[in-house]
Scaffold this active site. Structure first.
Site, PDB file in Angstrom:
ATOM      1  N   ASP A 167      45.735  41.794  42.764  1.00 47.45           N
ATOM      2  CA  ASP A 167      44.502  42.546  42.472  1.00 47.45           C
ATOM      3  C   ASP A 167      44.278  43.543  43.607  1.00 47.45           C
ATOM      4  O   ASP A 167      43.201  43.634  44.187  1.00 47.45           O
ATOM      5  CB  ASP A 167      43.314  41.587  42.326  1.00 47.45           C
ATOM      6  CG  ASP A 167      42.045  42.285  41.832  1.00 47.45           C
ATOM      7  OD1 ASP A 167      42.145  43.422  41.317  1.00 47.45           O
ATOM      8  OD2 ASP A 167      40.956  41.710  41.972  1.00 47.45           O
ATOM      9  N   LEU A 168      45.321  44.297  43.914  1.00 45.06           N
ATOM     10  CA  LEU A 168      45.345  45.061  45.166  1.00 45.06           C
ATOM     11  C   LEU A 168      44.753  46.456  44.984  1.00 45.06           C
ATOM     12  O   LEU A 168      45.424  47.468  45.132  1.00 45.06           O
ATOM     13  CB  LEU A 168      46.778  45.131  45.699  1.00 45.06           C
ATOM     14  CG  LEU A 168      46.918  45.572  47.162  1.00 45.06           C
ATOM     15  CD1 LEU A 168      46.126  44.664  48.088  1.00 45.06           C
ATOM     16  CD2 LEU A 168      48.376  45.610  47.566  1.00 45.06           C
TER      17      LEU A 168
END
Length: 261
Positions: A167-168
Site C-alpha cells: 500500500d505504498l
C-alpha cells in the site's frame, strides 16, 4: 504511558502521540477489537527485517503502539537512499505470493492465502474481490473482467515473490534519518512493480531519484513503465470501494491501458 496529543483519526481508528516512562515518544492507533492491528504488526516486523520501519512496541486486539518517527523534509539524496533500500526490501523475497497473516488495506479485508503465480494471485486475491464490492455499472465490470483475463499475457516476465509493502502511496512513506521509513503496510509476497506503481499513483517527492537508484540496484524487466496501469488497478478499485465514483474515471483509464498492452 502518558498520552500527549490527539492526532485525529483514520479509517475509524483514533491516532495518538505518547511518551513512555523511559522518555521514548510513541505513536498509537486504538479502536474496536480487530485483526487489523495484529496484521499491521506482523507486516511491519517482516518488512523490518530488510528496511527501516517503526518498531512495534505493543500490539493487542484494540491497539497498536509504535516507536515515534521524527520527520524531516525530503531531499534528492534521501530519495536515492530510499530507492536503494526499497530494492533491498524487494530482493529479500517471500515464500509465496501471499502472506501467513490476514490481509487488510485500510479497514478492508484482503485474502492473503498463497497462490502459485502472480497473475493468478493478483486476479483472485486482489482485483476480483474488490470489483465485486465496487458497485460499478455492468459495462465497467465487463471491461475490468476482460482486463483480468489478460493478466497472464501482459504481466511481463515471471519473477519470484518479492517482499512488498502493498500500500505504498506517498502518505505511507515518512522521510526520516536521511531516507524513507515505511508505515501502514499491507505487506505480502507480491510483484515488486506493484509498490513502484503505487508510488507513482499519488506522487512522491523526487520519485525520479527513487526510481533511478532502484534501477541501479535491482533493474526492472523491460516494459515495466507500460505495466504501471496494470499494478494500479487494485489500489484504484480500493479507492472506488472506500470513496465512491470519484475514482471511477482513473480506474477505467487504467483498465483501458491494460487492454491496450
Amino acid at each position: 504511558m502518558n498520552w500527549t496529543a490527539e492526532l485525529g483519526s483514520s479509517h475509524g481508528r483514533r491516532l495518538l502521540k505518547g511518551v513512555l516512562d523511559d522518555g521514548r515518544e510513541v505513536f498509537a492507533k486504538t479502536g474496536a477489537a480487530s485483526e487489523v492491528f495484529a496484521s499491521e504488526a506482523a507486516g511491519l516486523r517482516w518488512l523490518g527485517e530488510a528496511i527501516v520501519v517503526p518498531e512495534v512496541l505493543e500490539v493487542g486486539p484494540d491497539r497498536l503502539v509504535l516507536s515515534w518517527v521524527r520527520e524531516e523534509a525530503p531531499s534528492a539524496a534521501a530519495a536515492e537512499r530510499f530507492g536503494r533500500s526499497l530494492a533491498g526490501l524487494h530482493r529479500a523475497g517471500a515464500a509465496d505470493f501471499g502472506a501467513p497473516w490476514p490481509g487488510f488495506i485500510a479497514e478492508l479485508p484482503m485474502d492473503n492465502s498463497p497462490c502459485p503465480d502472480w497473475p493468478g494471485f493478483y486476479a483472485s486475491r486482489r482485483v476480483l474481490p474488490f470489483l465485486r464490492q465496487a458497485r460499478l455499472p455492468a459495462s465497467d465490470v465487463a471491461l475490468v473482467e476482460r482486463a483480468v483475463e489478460r493478466f497472464a499475457e501482459v504481466a511481463g516476465p515471471a519473477e519470484p515473490p518479492s517482499r512488498i509493502h502493498g500500500d505504498l502511496w506517498n502518505g505511507n512513506v515518512l522521510w526520516s534519518g536521511g531516507s524513507g521509513v515505511l508505515i501502514d503496510p499491507a505487506a505480502h509476497g507480491g510483484h515488486r512493480e506493484t509498490d513502484l506503481a503505487m508510488l507513482a499513483l499519488f506522487g512522491l517527492p523526487y520519485l525520479d531519484r527513487v526510481l533511478g537508484a532502484y534501477q541501479e540496484e535491482f533493474p526492472l524487466a523491460e516494459g515495466w513503465r507500460e505495466r504501471v496501469p496494470l499494478h494500479q488497478l487494485h489500489p484504484l478499485l480500493v479507492h472506488v470501494v472506500l470513496f465512491g465514483g470519484s475514482y471511477r474515471d482513473g480506474l477505467m483509464n487504467a483498465v483501458r491501458a491494460v487492454l491496450a498492452l
